[in-house]
Design a protein around this motif. Structure first.
Motif, short mmCIF file in Angstrom:
data_model
loop_
_atom_site.label_atom_id
_atom_site.label_comp_id
_atom_site.label_asym_id
_atom_site.label_seq_id
_atom_site.Cartn_x
_atom_site.Cartn_y
_atom_site.Cartn_z
N GLN A 37 0.80 -1.23 0.00
CA GLN A 37 0.00 0.00 0.00
C GLN A 37 0.83 1.28 0.00
OE1 GLN A 37 -3.16 -0.38 -0.49
NE2 GLN A 37 -2.99 -2.61 -0.29
N TYR A 40 0.93 5.25 -3.86
CA TYR A 40 -0.37 5.92 -3.95
C TYR A 40 -0.28 7.37 -4.40
CZ TYR A 40 0.77 7.52 0.84
OH TYR A 40 1.37 8.07 1.96
N TRP A 211 -7.89 -4.46 2.42
CA TRP A 211 -6.78 -4.78 1.53
C TRP A 211 -5.70 -5.56 2.27
CZ3 TRP A 211 -6.50 1.12 1.15
CH2 TRP A 211 -5.77 1.66 2.20
N GLU A 213 -2.05 -5.85 3.48
CA GLU A 213 -1.11 -4.82 3.91
C GLU A 213 0.34 -5.22 3.66
OE1 GLU A 213 -0.17 -1.09 5.62
OE2 GLU A 213 -2.19 -1.90 5.32
#
Length: 225
Positions: A37, A40, A211, A213
């Motif tokens: 993650q 982004y 989600w 991780e």
């Protein structure tokens, strides 16, 4: 003296009885983590003109942890608690004229992302060397970020030419505390007395956000007492 003798003997008896039925472990591990993650940043084509962000960190980072475990003797089950600290870095280099008299330059600046994870877990021993584990955790992220805007708004009535924001978003200032579950396995290949050396892998899913991780692979030192 006689008044102290009986309670002392009773405490020793209770401790020996507990220890005869159970064993305990203190485990430490340190190795590699991959976080899914950390990529982004929005493409420039998808953000307003005059806005630039620096968020991304490297997928690969490090993770280290410590755990206390309670093994139930004559059973293959164990329960415990653990703390893990995951760290990732993103090195930034950028230079740009952002106004008539303002030039922004970032040279070899390291942005950090840290996850502090607190867990409770259950383990099942399949053999003397192989264990499966699963548990629940909550995570406190610390996310360092840089943003700048041209023609930025301070409020509904005041506009300034340029705003540069350098921040760390975390649980204290942004309520970034989430929770989820993890699954994993451990394999031990060396034993000497009460010490064992092995390798551990875990996959963390942040269920509150929906989600996956982090995935980890760490050497592990295990001490039974």
């Amino acid at each position: 003296m006689r008044k102290l003798l009986f309670p002392t003997c009773l405490l020793l008896f209770v401790f020996n009885a507990i220890h005869a039925q159970h064993t305990f472990e203190l485990n430490v591990n340190y190795g590699v983590a991959g976080n899914f993650q950390l990529d982004y940043e929005q493409p420039q084509s998808e953000v307003p003109g005059g806005f630039v962000s620096f968020y991304n960190k490297n997928f690969l980072g490090s993770i280290g942890g410590i755990e206390f475990q309670w093994n139930i003797k004559d059973s293959k089950a164990s329960i415990g608690v653990s703390y893990d600290r995951e760290s990732h870095i993103g090195e930034k280099n950028y230079s740009q004229l952002i106004g008539n008299d303002t030039y922004l330059e970032i040279i070899d600046f390291k942005l950090r992302h840290i996850n502090e994870m607190y867990s409770v877990f259950y383990k099942r021993r399949l053999s003397e060397k192989l264990l499966l584990t699963g548990g629940a955790f909550f995570v406190n992220p610390k996310m360092q970020e840089i943003e700048y805007y041209t023609n930025a708004f301070i409020n509904s009535t005041q506009t300034i030419a340029t705003l540069v924001s350098i921040q760390e978003r975390n649980g204290s200032n942004s309520n970034l505390v989430d929770a989820g579950f993890f699954i994993g396995a451990e394999y031990y290949f060396y034993k000497s007395g009460n010490f064992q050396v092995g390798i551990q892998s875990r996959l963390f899913h942040t269920t509150s956000l929906g989600w996956f991780e982090t995935i980890t692979l760490t050497p592990k030192l295990r001490y039974t007492f």
